[in-house]
Scaffold this motif. Structure first.
Motif, PDB file in Angstrom:
ATOM      1  N   ILE A 183       0.566  -1.274   0.152  1.00 54.19           N
ATOM      2  CA  ILE A 183       0.256   0.333  -0.310  1.00 54.19           C
ATOM      3  C   ILE A 183       1.096   1.262  -0.368  1.00 54.19           C
ATOM      4  CG2 ILE A 183      -2.100   0.874   1.086  1.00 54.19           C
ATOM      5  CD1 ILE A 183      -2.580  -0.838   0.147  1.00 54.19           C
ATOM      6  N   SER A 185       0.454   5.701   0.658  1.00 55.53           N
ATOM      7  CA  SER A 185      -0.415   6.645   0.325  1.00 55.53           C
ATOM      8  C   SER A 185      -0.217   7.999   0.116  1.00 55.53           C
ATOM      9  CB  SER A 185      -0.358   7.002   1.916  1.00 55.53           C
ATOM     10  OG  SER A 185       0.944   7.746   2.343  1.00 55.53           O
ATOM     11  N   GLU A 187      -0.635  12.359   0.482  1.00 58.21           N
ATOM     12  CA  GLU A 187      -1.021  12.751   1.160  1.00 58.21           C
ATOM     13  C   GLU A 187      -1.604  14.091   0.337  1.00 58.21           C
ATOM     14  OE1 GLU A 187       0.485  15.179   4.792  1.00 58.21           O
ATOM     15  OE2 GLU A 187       1.499  12.736   5.136  1.00 58.21           O
ATOM     16  N   GLU A 195      -5.476  12.163   3.182  1.00 62.22           N
ATOM     17  CA  GLU A 195      -4.561  10.814   2.228  1.00 62.22           C
ATOM     18  C   GLU A 195      -5.899  10.229   1.478  1.00 62.22           C
ATOM     19  OE1 GLU A 195      -1.282   9.281   4.538  1.00 62.22           O
ATOM     20  OE2 GLU A 195      -2.495   9.708   6.140  1.00 62.22           O
ATOM     21  N   TYR A 197      -4.812   5.802   0.454  1.00 61.89           N
ATOM     22  CA  TYR A 197      -4.896   4.648   0.715  1.00 61.89           C
ATOM     23  C   TYR A 197      -5.103   3.952  -0.276  1.00 61.89           C
ATOM     24  CZ  TYR A 197      -4.495   6.736   5.473  1.00 61.89           C
ATOM     25  OH  TYR A 197      -3.295   6.156   6.995  1.00 61.89           O
ATOM     26  N   SER A 215      -9.773   6.074   3.117  1.00 58.30           N
ATOM     27  CA  SER A 215      -9.440   5.087   4.876  1.00 58.30           C
ATOM     28  C   SER A 215      -8.941   4.510   4.769  1.00 58.30           C
ATOM     29  CB  SER A 215     -10.705   5.614   5.807  1.00 58.30           C
ATOM     30  OG  SER A 215     -11.422   4.751   5.436  1.00 58.30           O
ATOM     31  N   LEU A 216      -8.001   3.986   6.413  1.00 61.53           N
ATOM     32  CA  LEU A 216      -7.395   3.221   5.782  1.00 61.53           C
ATOM     33  C   LEU A 216      -8.117   1.953   6.254  1.00 61.53           C
ATOM     34  CD1 LEU A 216      -4.662   1.565   5.607  1.00 61.53           C
ATOM     35  CD2 LEU A 216      -3.921   2.133   7.966  1.00 61.53           C
ATOM     36  N   CYS A 244     -13.982   4.291  -2.244  1.00 59.95           N
ATOM     37  CA  CYS A 244     -13.108   4.359  -2.959  1.00 59.95           C
ATOM     38  C   CYS A 244     -13.596   5.045  -3.681  1.00 59.95           C
ATOM     39  CB  CYS A 244     -11.949   3.419  -2.468  1.00 59.95           C
ATOM     40  SG  CYS A 244     -12.917   2.060  -3.844  1.00 59.95           S
ATOM     41  N   ASN A 324       9.515   7.957   0.960  1.00 57.40           N
ATOM     42  CA  ASN A 324       8.298   8.988   0.835  1.00 57.40           C
ATOM     43  C   ASN A 324       9.012  10.135   0.157  1.00 57.40           C
ATOM     44  OD1 ASN A 324       9.005  11.039   2.363  1.00 57.40           O
ATOM     45  ND2 ASN A 324       9.222   9.772   3.430  1.00 57.40           N
ATOM     46  N   ARG A 353       4.460   2.334   2.332  1.00 56.11           N
ATOM     47  CA  ARG A 353       3.413   2.033   4.003  1.00 56.11           C
ATOM     48  C   ARG A 353       3.524   0.505   4.305  1.00 56.11           C
ATOM     49  NH1 ARG A 353      -0.252   5.922   5.903  1.00 56.11           N
ATOM     50  NH2 ARG A 353      -0.117   5.224   7.316  1.00 56.11           N
TER      51      ARG A 353
END
Length: 565
Positions: A183, A185, A187, A195, A197, A215-216, A244, A324, A353
């Motif tokens: 995964i 992310s 932001e 953010e 995911y 959302s996670l 999503c 990142n 992640r």
């Protein structure tokens, strides 16, 4: 003029039985309107087309104000269609109407008027021409309003930008290096979104796309539901429970889309069509994005595109690294915010992640372990029955060929290919003799993993074989893996002059390279590169040793008939 119109519609008359059946229907003092018109359609790009390929036939009772029958037909359908719909309006009308004959029919087309006069003779129905059909006009205006109000897949001001970005993602091919549990992310911290995911689909070669979870928690719940539920209904519930945005890819040609053996990754970018939509637990799935969602999807895809462009080598490593990057991305269209320099640029951070990836992976592994039913005795029996030559390694319908790869091409290939097994082959002769196995991308990945699990590729050889029933002789291509198992990869008739020539070249080149050869595993079985894979299609290269018949030690192999009872 009348004779010309009749000649244009060479209709068959109703048979006597049908006329008698229709005459038995009660005749009501009503005037029916009938017409056939093109429907307003909306294309996938959201463009309106007033001359669609479909037409609507309507028969309505003008006196009662109800629709008795309606059909949607192709514009190529002949004039018989309007008669068939009329007969259904009489005998099997839509509720609440009852079977009946009208006293009068009015149409706004002279040709249809003359047509019906000929067909409905003896039924005591007057058929007149009128310039306007007020009830049908009102119904079609309603149809057109509904069609024109249909939500296009993408808002016009973002459509071209978003479609272009989707194609850039397709060319990045992130599914070549990322599994769906690895995964990322994105932001944003704008437009009410903290953010996304991101899950990348496509490594298994089944479905390709990008899922942008809001959302996670939504992502984790979906994965947990998939692991724990197995019924179709439960899977559908889990799918609709996601929150999503999605971008998926299909084959533009429906024939490719229906062919299960075609991997989209083997097709050219011109043969691919991106689609967009959203899923929400309360809304379900919808195949369109509104303006705010389209802007969000565009900004996220642009950030991901830049991330993939600059980090693909690190992401392709065996482990999933923590990393990142932050990007300053221009907002393509002014939003409701003030148009200032500080607000026309968005600072977006993309991160891997690995902790989430580990959690999702362990979730899947635990489920696999729970489902396994190990039987050590059966495993031992299988080892005892191990055959000297197996044929369960190479995918069926694979494309096979013998050839040579120049040393310069091999040097370039080592830098870009997904997997390269080196045996330190010396660069002797013009190049390395190679066997090409070309199949679909998912099957190629499985084949590569099987060879790696077996200790890599040890050697490639050829052994004589025969069919004793018909007397045919074959040259059998054989692979030897690191665990010394032998696998059949091809059966080549000795009478085939092309294979005979290729085998002679193979032996000569193996002599020059001091017994070194290679195996190329490539994708693109159904694509334009079939039989001639480009470097981008080559997924693995195994250097190996050439094996003689004596080294194989199999002797003459015979095809054994299998009898079924």
């Amino acid at each position: 003029m009348v004779f010309a119109l009749i000649a244009k519609y060479p209709m068959s008359a109703l048979n006597r039985n049908t006329r008698r059946r229709l005459k038995r229907l009660p005749q009501i003092p009503s005037v029916w309107e009938g017409d056939r018109r093109s429907l307003v359609t909306v294309s996938d790009q959201g463009d309106f087309d007033a001359e669609g390929n479909n037409e609507c036939i309507l028969w309505v009772d003008g006196s009662e104000g109800i629709v008795r029958a309606m059909d949607i037909v192709s514009s190529e359908m002949g004039p018989e269609a309007i008669v068939r719909t009329l007969l259904r309006a009489m005998e099997h009308p839509q509720s609440p109407a009852r079977p009946a004959r009208p006293s009068k029919i009015v149409v706004r087309d002279r040709e249809v008027q003359f047509l019906l006069r000929g067909v409905l003779q003896e039924l005591e129905i007057a058929i007149d021409y009128v310039p306007d059909l007020p009830l049908i006009d009102e119904l079609f205006r309603g149809f057109e309003e509904i069609a024109l109000q249909r939500q296009p897949p993408l808002p016009p001001k973002y459509a071209d930008l978003l479609i272009g970005k989707a194609y850039e993602i397709w060319l990045d091919a992130p599914w070549d290096i990322l599994a769906d549990h690895q995964i990322l992310s994105v932001e944003l911290n704008r437009w009410d979104v903290g953010e996304f995911y991101v899950s990348v689909m496509g490594m298994l070669g089944v479905e390709y796309g990008i899922l942008l979870y809001r959302s996670l928690d939504s992502l984790q719940r979906f994965r947990e539901s998939v692991v724990n539920q197995e019924s179709v209904e439960a899977m559908e519930q889990a799918f609709l429970g996601q929150d999503c945005l999605f971008i998926t890819y299909q084959a533009a040609d429906e024939d490719f889309e229906e062919d299960e053996d075609v991997d989209l990754a083997d097709l050219s970018v011109e043969e691919i069509l991106p689609s967009f939509g959203a899923v929400h637990p309360l809304e379900g799935m919808r195949p369109f994005l509104d303006e705010e969602e389209a802007l969000l999807a565009y900004m996220a895809l642009e950030a991901l595109h830049r991330f993939f462009q600059g980090s693909s080598r690190k992401l392709a490593a065996d482990d999933f690294p923590a990393m990142n990057k932050r990007f300053r991305i221009p907002i393509p269209v002014n939003t409701e915010e003030e148009d200032t320099e500080s607000k026309s640029i968005a600072s977006i951070k993309v991160s891997t992640r690995p902790e989430v990836a580990s959690e999702l992976w362990e979730m899947a592994i635990d489920d696999d372990m729970d489902d396994e039913d190990w039987d050590e005795d059966e495993d031992e029996d299988e080892e005892e029955l191990e055959l000297p030559l197996r044929d369960d390694l190479i995918p069926k319908d694979s494309y096979l060929s013998l050839g040579m790869m120049p040393w310069e091409s091999i040097a370039l290939l080592q830098e870009d290919i997904d997997f390269y097994q080196s045996q330190d082959a010396p660069p002797l002769g013009e190049g390395l003799p190679v066997v090409l196995i070309q199949t679909t991308r998912p099957k190629a990945k499985v084949l590569i993993e099987q060879i790696q699990t077996a200790g890599g590729l040890k050697g490639i050889g050829f052994n004589p074989g025969e069919d004793p029933l018909v007397g045919d002789r074959y040259d059998l291509g054989i692979l030897q893996t690191g665990d010394n198992h032998l696998y059949l990869f091809g059966e080549f008739p000795e009478a085939d002059p092309t294979h005979t020539a290729n085998r002679e070249h193979w032996e000569q080149r193996c002599l020059k390279t001091k017994g070194y050869c290679g195996l190329i595993i490539a994708r693109g079985l159904k694509g334009a590169s079939r039989g001639n894979p480009q470097p981008k299609d080559m997924m693995a290269f195994f250097e190996a040793r050439s094996l003689s018949v004596k080294e194989l030690g199999l002797g003459m192999l015979q095809l054994m008939p299998v009898f079924e009872f």
